[in-house]
Write a protein that holds these residues in place. Structure first.
Motif, PDB file in Angstrom:
ATOM      1  N   LEU A 186       0.828  -1.206   0.000  1.00  0.00           N
ATOM      2  CA  LEU A 186       0.000   0.000   0.000  1.00  0.00           C
ATOM      3  C   LEU A 186       0.863   1.257   0.000  1.00  0.00           C
ATOM      4  O   LEU A 186       0.475   2.290  -0.563  1.00  0.00           O
ATOM      5  N   SER A 187       2.040   1.181   0.580  1.00  0.00           N
ATOM      6  CA  SER A 187       2.939   2.337   0.620  1.00  0.00           C
ATOM      7  C   SER A 187       3.440   2.726  -0.766  1.00  0.00           C
ATOM      8  O   SER A 187       3.935   3.843  -0.957  1.00  0.00           O
ATOM      9  N   GLU A 188       3.336   1.815  -1.744  1.00  0.00           N
ATOM     10  CA  GLU A 188       3.777   2.093  -3.111  1.00  0.00           C
ATOM     11  C   GLU A 188       2.676   2.738  -3.951  1.00  0.00           C
ATOM     12  O   GLU A 188       2.936   3.188  -5.071  1.00  0.00           O
ATOM     13  N   ALA A 189       1.456   2.765  -3.438  1.00  0.00           N
ATOM     14  CA  ALA A 189       0.306   3.255  -4.206  1.00  0.00           C
ATOM     15  C   ALA A 189       0.162   4.766  -4.091  1.00  0.00           C
ATOM     16  O   ALA A 189       0.350   5.347  -3.010  1.00  0.00           O
ATOM     17  N   ILE A 190      -0.183   5.388  -5.202  1.00  0.00           N
ATOM     18  CA  ILE A 190      -0.390   6.836  -5.265  1.00  0.00           C
ATOM     19  C   ILE A 190      -1.877   7.112  -5.464  1.00  0.00           C
ATOM     20  O   ILE A 190      -2.500   6.544  -6.366  1.00  0.00           O
ATOM     21  N   PRO A 191      -2.507   7.967  -4.641  1.00  0.00           N
ATOM     22  CA  PRO A 191      -3.922   8.289  -4.839  1.00  0.00           C
ATOM     23  C   PRO A 191      -4.123   9.182  -6.062  1.00  0.00           C
ATOM     24  O   PRO A 191      -3.333  10.089  -6.320  1.00  0.00           O
ATOM     25  N   THR A 192      -5.158   8.889  -6.810  1.00  0.00           N
ATOM     26  CA  THR A 192      -5.503   9.697  -7.979  1.00  0.00           C
ATOM     27  C   THR A 192      -6.251  10.940  -7.516  1.00  0.00           C
ATOM     28  O   THR A 192      -7.308  10.833  -6.895  1.00  0.00           O
ATOM     29  N   GLU A 193      -5.703  12.100  -7.834  1.00  0.00           N
ATOM     30  CA  GLU A 193      -6.353  13.363  -7.510  1.00  0.00           C
ATOM     31  C   GLU A 193      -6.670  14.074  -8.817  1.00  0.00           C
ATOM     32  O   GLU A 193      -5.768  14.374  -9.606  1.00  0.00           O
ATOM     33  N   MET A 194      -7.956  14.327  -9.042  1.00  0.00           N
ATOM     34  CA  MET A 194      -8.356  14.973 -10.297  1.00  0.00           C
ATOM     35  C   MET A 194      -9.723  15.620 -10.135  1.00  0.00           C
ATOM     36  O   MET A 194     -10.537  15.209  -9.317  1.00  0.00           O
ATOM     37  N   SER A 195      -9.945  16.643 -10.934  1.00  0.00           N
ATOM     38  CA  SER A 195     -11.216  17.362 -10.902  1.00  0.00           C
ATOM     39  C   SER A 195     -12.292  16.589 -11.650  1.00  0.00           C
ATOM     40  O   SER A 195     -11.990  15.712 -12.478  1.00  0.00           O
ATOM     41  N   ALA A 196     -13.542  16.899 -11.376  1.00  0.00           N
ATOM     42  CA  ALA A 196     -14.648  16.263 -12.077  1.00  0.00           C
ATOM     43  C   ALA A 196     -14.525  16.510 -13.576  1.00  0.00           C
ATOM     44  O   ALA A 196     -14.222  17.621 -14.017  1.00  0.00           O
ATOM     45  N   GLY A 197     -14.738  15.452 -14.351  1.00  0.00           N
ATOM     46  CA  GLY A 197     -14.596  15.540 -15.799  1.00  0.00           C
ATOM     47  C   GLY A 197     -13.254  15.062 -16.302  1.00  0.00           C
ATOM     48  O   GLY A 197     -13.081  14.841 -17.500  1.00  0.00           O
ATOM     49  N   SER A 198     -12.289  14.896 -15.398  1.00  0.00           N
ATOM     50  CA  SER A 198     -11.005  14.317 -15.767  1.00  0.00           C
ATOM     51  C   SER A 198     -11.095  12.800 -15.671  1.00  0.00           C
ATOM     52  O   SER A 198     -12.068  12.244 -15.167  1.00  0.00           O
ATOM     53  N   ALA A 199     -10.066  12.097 -16.146  1.00  0.00           N
ATOM     54  CA  ALA A 199     -10.141  10.643 -16.189  1.00  0.00           C
ATOM     55  C   ALA A 199      -8.771  10.017 -15.970  1.00  0.00           C
ATOM     56  O   ALA A 199      -7.744  10.568 -16.364  1.00  0.00           O
ATOM     57  N   LEU A 200      -8.791   8.851 -15.358  1.00  0.00           N
ATOM     58  CA  LEU A 200      -7.618   7.999 -15.207  1.00  0.00           C
ATOM     59  C   LEU A 200      -7.735   6.841 -16.194  1.00  0.00           C
ATOM     60  O   LEU A 200      -8.778   6.187 -16.265  1.00  0.00           O
ATOM     61  N   LEU A 201      -6.672   6.597 -16.967  1.00  0.00           N
ATOM     62  CA  LEU A 201      -6.588   5.434 -17.841  1.00  0.00           C
ATOM     63  C   LEU A 201      -5.474   4.538 -17.334  1.00  0.00           C
ATOM     64  O   LEU A 201      -4.390   5.028 -17.001  1.00  0.00           O
ATOM     65  N   TRP A 202      -5.739   3.217 -17.261  1.00  0.00           N
ATOM     66  CA  TRP A 202      -4.695   2.285 -16.855  1.00  0.00           C
ATOM     67  C   TRP A 202      -4.948   0.923 -17.495  1.00  0.00           C
ATOM     68  O   TRP A 202      -6.064   0.599 -17.894  1.00  0.00           O
ATOM     69  N   ILE A 203      -3.872   0.145 -17.623  1.00  0.00           N
ATOM     70  CA  ILE A 203      -3.976  -1.161 -18.262  1.00  0.00           C
ATOM     71  C   ILE A 203      -4.236  -2.241 -17.215  1.00  0.00           C
ATOM     72  O   ILE A 203      -4.017  -2.048 -16.022  1.00  0.00           O
ATOM     73  N   GLY A 204      -4.710  -3.392 -17.698  1.00  0.00           N
ATOM     74  CA  GLY A 204      -5.157  -4.442 -16.790  1.00  0.00           C
ATOM     75  C   GLY A 204      -4.083  -5.039 -15.917  1.00  0.00           C
ATOM     76  O   GLY A 204      -4.380  -5.681 -14.907  1.00  0.00           O
ATOM     77  N   SER A 205      -2.817  -4.842 -16.266  1.00  0.00           N
ATOM     78  CA  SER A 205      -1.723  -5.408 -15.484  1.00  0.00           C
ATOM     79  C   SER A 205      -1.197  -4.463 -14.411  1.00  0.00           C
ATOM     80  O   SER A 205      -0.243  -4.798 -13.699  1.00  0.00           O
TER      81      SER A 205
END
Length: 289
Positions: A186-205
């Motif tokens: 969990l210490s390696e994970a970064i929280p996604t911070e973004m405004s409404a209408g923005s988006a996170l894209l990531w691959i299945g791996s």
């Protein structure tokens, strides 16, 4: 990767830039990805339904203070704008639908698997909800890592603001390059911070998880969907959750993404008039008899 978190690109970014960042980090944030009318349409259509949706009962993964609403193509037309967005669709073609060469008799034949919509959900995390376990979404197919090709490209659209305090999606940058023996922390994970209408894209791996909502009164609402390798079973069963009339009401590209198609590799054909045919014909007048 930016020092303050995941790399951020704008709506005006080229698909090649999106691909480059995802190949390096496993994910990317697109600021202002949605048009304002799409965002407002999603809010108008989905927020009243989420208010009536019961919370989950699984304290480990689904969450006991999290609401999940699926069957989104039957509930709002605005999801089509997300699925058709070139930054999402074209990047998915690169990662997921890579062509392969195989011998057919004495000739080399090239075919790509194509894309399909794997799952759709609106997810609302309430105050007091804990984080999910870190996981890879391609685990639903027991996908092995490191992998030569990706099974999925996923998007999480911020319907409300995402912050480190209200449960913004946790992402472990670079984890898409790990093998299956390396444990994510969990210490390696970064929280996604973004405004409404923005988006996170990531691959299945890429390892990720829903974050902890530490606020007193903020509901974190997002919309997620995936574009998957069309030869794999769909995670959400669109054949049962969406009627043919609902599917028929969308443009043909959406119909095919929902599974009413056979690709260049002939996966998913149906018999029509004694022939192995494209099931999309059934939406346009063809019958089994």
């Amino acid at each position: 990767m930016a020092a303050t978190g995941l790399t951020r690109l704008t709506r005006e970014a080229e698909v090649a830039q999106v691909i480059e960042v995802i190949e390096r980090d496993g994910g990317v944030i697109i600021e202002g990805m949605l048009r304002s009318e799409t965002l407002e349409g999603l809010r108008s259509d989905l927020l009243p339904l989420l208010e009536k949706t019961p919370t989950g009962k699984d304290a480990v993964f689904d969450g006991q203070k999290t609401r999940r609403l699926s069957r989104l193509f039957a509930r709002t037309r605005h999801v089509a704008d997300i699925a058709m967005d070139p930054l999402f669709y074209d990047a998915a073609m690169h990662f997921v639908s890579r062509p392969m060469e195989t011998w057919h008799g004495g000739q080399m034949h090239t075919a790509a698997p194509g894309l399909q919509l794997g799952m759709t959900q609106a997810i609302q995390i309430a105050p007091g909800e804990g984080n999910q376990p870190l996981h890879r979404d391609d685990g639903v197919w027991s996908w092995r890592h490191p992998c030569e090709r990706q099974a999925r490209l996923q998007i999480m659209v911020a319907v409300s603001e995402f912050t480190a305090e209200n449960g913004g999606t946790l992402v472990v940058p670079g984890s898409h390059k790990w093998d299956d023996r390396r444990k994510p922390e969990l210490s390696e994970a970064i929280p996604t911070e973004m405004s409404a209408g923005s988006a996170l894209l990531w691959i299945g791996s890429t390892f990720h998880a829903g974050g902890t909502n530490r606020t007193a009164d903020q509901f974190r609402t997002g919309l997620t969907m995936s574009l998957d390798n069309a030869t794999l079973r769909q995670e959400e069963n669109h054949y049962l959750s969406l009627s043919p009339d609902v599917v028929r009401s969308y443009p043909e590209r959406i119909q095919r993404l929902l599974g009413w198609a056979s690709g260049a590799n002939h996966m998913g054909w149906v018999e029509i008039a004694g022939q192995m045919a494209d099931p999309n014909e059934l939406l346009h007048g063809a019958t089994f008899d």
